[in-house]
Design a protein around this motif. Structure first.
Motif, PDB file in Angstrom:
ATOM      1  N   ALA A   1       0.833  -1.212   0.000  1.00 46.56           N
ATOM      2  CA  ALA A   1       0.000   0.000   0.000  1.00 46.56           C
ATOM      3  C   ALA A   1       0.861   1.253   0.000  1.00 46.56           C
ATOM      4  CB  ALA A   1      -0.933  -0.010   1.207  1.00 46.56           C
ATOM      5  N   ARG A   2       1.912   1.246   0.796  1.00 46.37           N
ATOM      6  CA  ARG A   2       2.797   2.422   0.845  1.00 46.37           C
ATOM      7  C   ARG A   2       3.511   2.624  -0.487  1.00 46.37           C
ATOM      8  NH1 ARG A   2       3.360   0.299   6.055  1.00 46.37           N
ATOM      9  NH2 ARG A   2       5.170  -0.944   5.466  1.00 46.37           N
ATOM     10  N   GLU A   3       3.938   1.532  -1.113  1.00 47.15           N
ATOM     11  CA  GLU A   3       4.592   1.646  -2.424  1.00 47.15           C
ATOM     12  C   GLU A   3       3.624   2.210  -3.458  1.00 47.15           C
ATOM     13  OE1 GLU A   3       5.840  -2.294  -3.232  1.00 47.15           O
ATOM     14  OE2 GLU A   3       7.539  -2.265  -1.834  1.00 47.15           O
ATOM     15  N   MET A   4       2.394   1.707  -3.433  1.00 46.74           N
ATOM     16  CA  MET A   4       1.389   2.145  -4.406  1.00 46.74           C
ATOM     17  C   MET A   4       1.021   3.608  -4.187  1.00 46.74           C
ATOM     18  SD  MET A   4      -2.210   0.177  -5.101  1.00 46.74           S
ATOM     19  CE  MET A   4      -3.340   0.690  -6.390  1.00 46.74           C
ATOM     20  N   GLN A   5       0.913   4.019  -2.931  1.00 46.32           N
ATOM     21  CA  GLN A   5       0.584   5.412  -2.628  1.00 46.32           C
ATOM     22  C   GLN A   5       1.707   6.342  -3.050  1.00 46.32           C
ATOM     23  OE1 GLN A   5      -1.568   6.225   1.008  1.00 46.32           O
ATOM     24  NE2 GLN A   5      -0.179   7.908   1.510  1.00 46.32           N
ATOM     25  N   ARG A   6       2.942   5.901  -2.840  1.00 45.51           N
ATOM     26  CA  ARG A   6       4.090   6.725  -3.231  1.00 45.51           C
ATOM     27  C   ARG A   6       4.153   6.892  -4.754  1.00 45.51           C
ATOM     28  NH1 ARG A   6       7.483   3.945  -0.864  1.00 45.51           N
ATOM     29  NH2 ARG A   6       8.329   2.729  -2.598  1.00 45.51           N
ATOM     30  N   GLN A   7       3.853   5.832  -5.479  1.00 43.91           N
ATOM     31  CA  GLN A   7       3.922   5.876  -6.942  1.00 43.91           C
ATOM     32  C   GLN A   7       2.769   6.655  -7.567  1.00 43.91           C
ATOM     33  OE1 GLN A   7       4.080   1.729  -7.907  1.00 43.91           O
ATOM     34  NE2 GLN A   7       6.159   1.455  -7.110  1.00 43.91           N
ATOM     35  N   SER A   8       1.581   6.540  -6.960  1.00 43.75           N
ATOM     36  CA  SER A   8       0.392   7.158  -7.565  1.00 43.75           C
ATOM     37  C   SER A   8       0.084   8.537  -7.021  1.00 43.75           C
ATOM     38  CB  SER A   8      -0.827   6.261  -7.344  1.00 43.75           C
ATOM     39  OG  SER A   8      -1.183   6.219  -5.963  1.00 43.75           O
ATOM     40  N   GLY A   9       0.555   8.818  -5.801  1.00 43.04           N
ATOM     41  CA  GLY A   9       0.221  10.084  -5.163  1.00 43.04           C
ATOM     42  C   GLY A   9      -1.189  10.119  -4.607  1.00 43.04           C
ATOM     43  N   HIS A  10      -1.858   8.952  -4.543  1.00 40.54           N
ATOM     44  CA  HIS A  10      -3.218   8.874  -4.035  1.00 40.54           C
ATOM     45  C   HIS A  10      -3.273   7.966  -2.810  1.00 40.54           C
ATOM     46  CE1 HIS A  10      -5.720  10.893  -7.205  1.00 40.54           C
ATOM     47  NE2 HIS A  10      -4.554  10.796  -7.826  1.00 40.54           N
ATOM     48  N   GLU A  11      -4.230   8.227  -1.943  1.00 43.16           N
ATOM     49  CA  GLU A  11      -4.381   7.455  -0.717  1.00 43.16           C
ATOM     50  C   GLU A  11      -4.658   5.984  -1.021  1.00 43.16           C
ATOM     51  OE1 GLU A  11      -7.129   7.483   3.365  1.00 43.16           O
ATOM     52  OE2 GLU A  11      -7.833   8.497   1.538  1.00 43.16           O
ATOM     53  N   VAL A  12      -3.982   5.094  -0.284  1.00 41.96           N
ATOM     54  CA  VAL A  12      -4.203   3.656  -0.390  1.00 41.96           C
ATOM     55  C   VAL A  12      -4.308   3.089   1.024  1.00 41.96           C
ATOM     56  CG1 VAL A  12      -3.325   1.448  -1.245  1.00 41.96           C
ATOM     57  CG2 VAL A  12      -2.857   3.560  -2.533  1.00 41.96           C
ATOM     58  N   GLN A  13      -5.386   2.372   1.285  1.00 52.95           N
ATOM     59  CA  GLN A  13      -5.613   1.756   2.589  1.00 52.95           C
ATOM     60  C   GLN A  13      -5.299   0.263   2.509  1.00 52.95           C
ATOM     61  OE1 GLN A  13      -6.380   3.396   5.286  1.00 52.95           O
ATOM     62  NE2 GLN A  13      -7.116   5.371   4.517  1.00 52.95           N
ATOM     63  N   TYR A  14      -5.168  -0.385   3.684  1.00 51.38           N
ATOM     64  CA  TYR A  14      -4.877  -1.820   3.680  1.00 51.38           C
ATOM     65  C   TYR A  14      -5.431  -2.484   4.925  1.00 51.38           C
ATOM     66  CZ  TYR A  14      -1.037  -0.480   6.825  1.00 51.38           C
ATOM     67  OH  TYR A  14      -0.309   0.036   7.856  1.00 51.38           O
ATOM     68  N   GLU A  15      -5.600  -3.801   4.830  1.00 50.96           N
ATOM     69  CA  GLU A  15      -6.115  -4.584   5.954  1.00 50.96           C
ATOM     70  C   GLU A  15      -5.699  -6.037   5.779  1.00 50.96           C
ATOM     71  OE1 GLU A  15      -6.951  -4.943   9.142  1.00 50.96           O
ATOM     72  OE2 GLU A  15      -8.570  -3.466   8.868  1.00 50.96           O
ATOM     73  N   ALA A  16      -5.425  -6.706   6.892  1.00 47.62           N
ATOM     74  CA  ALA A  16      -5.178  -8.147   6.893  1.00 47.62           C
ATOM     75  C   ALA A  16      -6.217  -8.791   7.805  1.00 47.62           C
ATOM     76  CB  ALA A  16      -3.767  -8.453   7.400  1.00 47.62           C
ATOM     77  N   VAL A  17      -6.835  -9.864   7.314  1.00 46.18           N
ATOM     78  CA  VAL A  17      -7.929 -10.507   8.029  1.00 46.18           C
ATOM     79  C   VAL A  17      -7.648 -11.999   8.139  1.00 46.18           C
ATOM     80  CG1 VAL A  17     -10.418 -10.900   8.096  1.00 46.18           C
ATOM     81  CG2 VAL A  17      -9.524  -8.813   7.036  1.00 46.18           C
ATOM     82  N   HIS A  18      -7.835 -12.575   9.337  1.00 48.41           N
ATOM     83  CA  HIS A  18      -7.693 -14.010   9.522  1.00 48.41           C
ATOM     84  C   HIS A  18      -9.019 -14.701   9.238  1.00 48.41           C
ATOM     85  CE1 HIS A  18      -3.616 -14.452  11.290  1.00 48.41           C
ATOM     86  NE2 HIS A  18      -3.807 -13.187  11.634  1.00 48.41           N
ATOM     87  N   HIS A  19      -9.017 -15.574   8.270  1.00 49.38           N
ATOM     88  CA  HIS A  19     -10.231 -16.323   7.934  1.00 49.38           C
ATOM     89  C   HIS A  19      -9.858 -17.447   6.975  1.00 49.38           C
ATOM     90  CE1 HIS A  19     -14.446 -17.171   7.017  1.00 49.38           C
ATOM     91  NE2 HIS A  19     -14.787 -16.292   7.934  1.00 49.38           N
ATOM     92  N   LYS A  20     -10.600 -18.536   7.008  1.00 54.86           N
ATOM     93  CA  LYS A  20     -10.275 -19.676   6.146  1.00 54.86           C
ATOM     94  C   LYS A  20     -10.985 -19.629   4.797  1.00 54.86           C
ATOM     95  CE  LYS A  20     -13.691 -22.781   8.280  1.00 54.86           C
ATOM     96  NZ  LYS A  20     -13.859 -24.087   8.958  1.00 54.86           N
ATOM     97  N   HIS A  21     -11.914 -18.678   4.618  1.00 55.19           N
ATOM     98  CA  HIS A  21     -12.654 -18.583   3.356  1.00 55.19           C
ATOM     99  C   HIS A  21     -12.363 -17.232   2.701  1.00 55.19           C
ATOM    100  CE1 HIS A  21     -14.698 -22.258   4.292  1.00 55.19           C
ATOM    101  NE2 HIS A  21     -15.232 -21.751   5.390  1.00 55.19           N
TER     102      HIS A  21
END
Length: 270
Positions: free
Chosen positions: A193-213
């Motif tokens: 997300a940080r790489e993408m935001q730096r390259q595009s100049g636009h806000e990028v959010q992120y999340e990691a979720v624990h789930h089996k599906h």
């Protein structure tokens, strides 16, 4: 980006659900909208054209004028691809399910269209809401650490820059997976997300979720974010390989309450 939206249809109600969503997308970019169908006989053209105009009257009013075209070809996917390639800056928006006499147009042929075209296809699944598909808003992007999944990121970034959307990069982690004690679960998607935001100049959010599906988790997350689109990469394989490797993308389409932008990297053509 795109200035032309092409919607393949058949005679099923499911097929035509894609048209209002595509019309709003076309209107948002001051572009054109083509609604097309494929027949195998020249004699069928006028009857099909009349049926299509009747369906468009049922959907009226739409925010853009619609051009109706009946293509004659023995390969549905090739006909659609040829039509798209004849329109500069075109994108396909199509339903994932059709139940009429040309149901294959909107089911397995989605895979064929992805293999024929260099570029994404916007797929309207059975649970996509009728008012979905705003070009801005939130874009949910499932990542798993693979180059394949990440190959869609340039498309996401281009849409974010063009339309002002906010990407959400989401990783679904197996519940039993162990994260090193000196790392956060979100370290991977956070870095991307940080790489993408730096390259595009636009806000990028992120999340990691624990789930089996994964598909269920992605679509639930998209619903909570009121996402405009989910962006996903598909392997574009055939037979059992497609059932194994493409099942997550297919399941996302089946479950999503918004359109899914599917991308099949060109090097995966078989």
């Amino acid at each position: 980006m795109f200035q032309h939206v092409v919607v393949p249809v058949d005679d099923s109600e499911a097929a035509w659900r894609a048209v209002p969503i595509a019309a709003r997308m076309a209107a948002a970019v001051d572009g054109a909208l083509d609604v097309v169908t494929v027949v195998d006989r020249v004699e069928a053209i006028e009857n099909e054209r009349s049926s299509m105009r009747t369906e468009l009257e049922r959907l009226a009013p739409l925010p853009v004028d619609v051009h109706v075209d009946v293509l004659v070809h023995d390969s549905i996917a090739s006909a659609i691809a040829g039509h798209v390639e004849s329109r500069n800056g075109a994108i396909v928006v199509m339903s994932s399910h059709g139940h009429g006499r040309s149901a294959s147009v909107l089911g397995s042929t989605t895979d064929d269209v992805l293999r024929e075209l260099y570029g994404p296809v916007v797929v309207i699944g059975p649970h996509a809401s009728d008012d979905s598909g705003a070009l801005g808003g939130h874009y949910v992007v499932p990542l798993d650490g693979s180059d394949l999944a990440e190959s869609i990121l340039p498309i996401v970034s281009a849409w974010a820059v063009e339309f002002g959307g906010t990407p959400w990069l989401v990783e679904v982690i197996e519940p039993a997976a162990q994260t090193p004690s000196d790392m956060q679960d979100s370290a991977y998607v956070g870095r991307r997300a940080r790489e993408m935001q730096r390259q595009s100049g636009h806000e990028v959010q992120y999340e990691a979720v624990h789930h089996k599906h994964p598909a269920e988790t992605i679509t639930d997350f998209a619903d909570k974010q009121q996402a405009s689109f989910v962006f996903a990469t598909t392997h574009g394989r055939t037979g059992m390989a497609r059932l194994r490797s493409g099942s997550v993308a297919a399941d996302i389409v089946r479950r999503a309450g918004c359109p899914v932008v599917l991308h099949r990297p060109p090097h995966l053509v078989e």
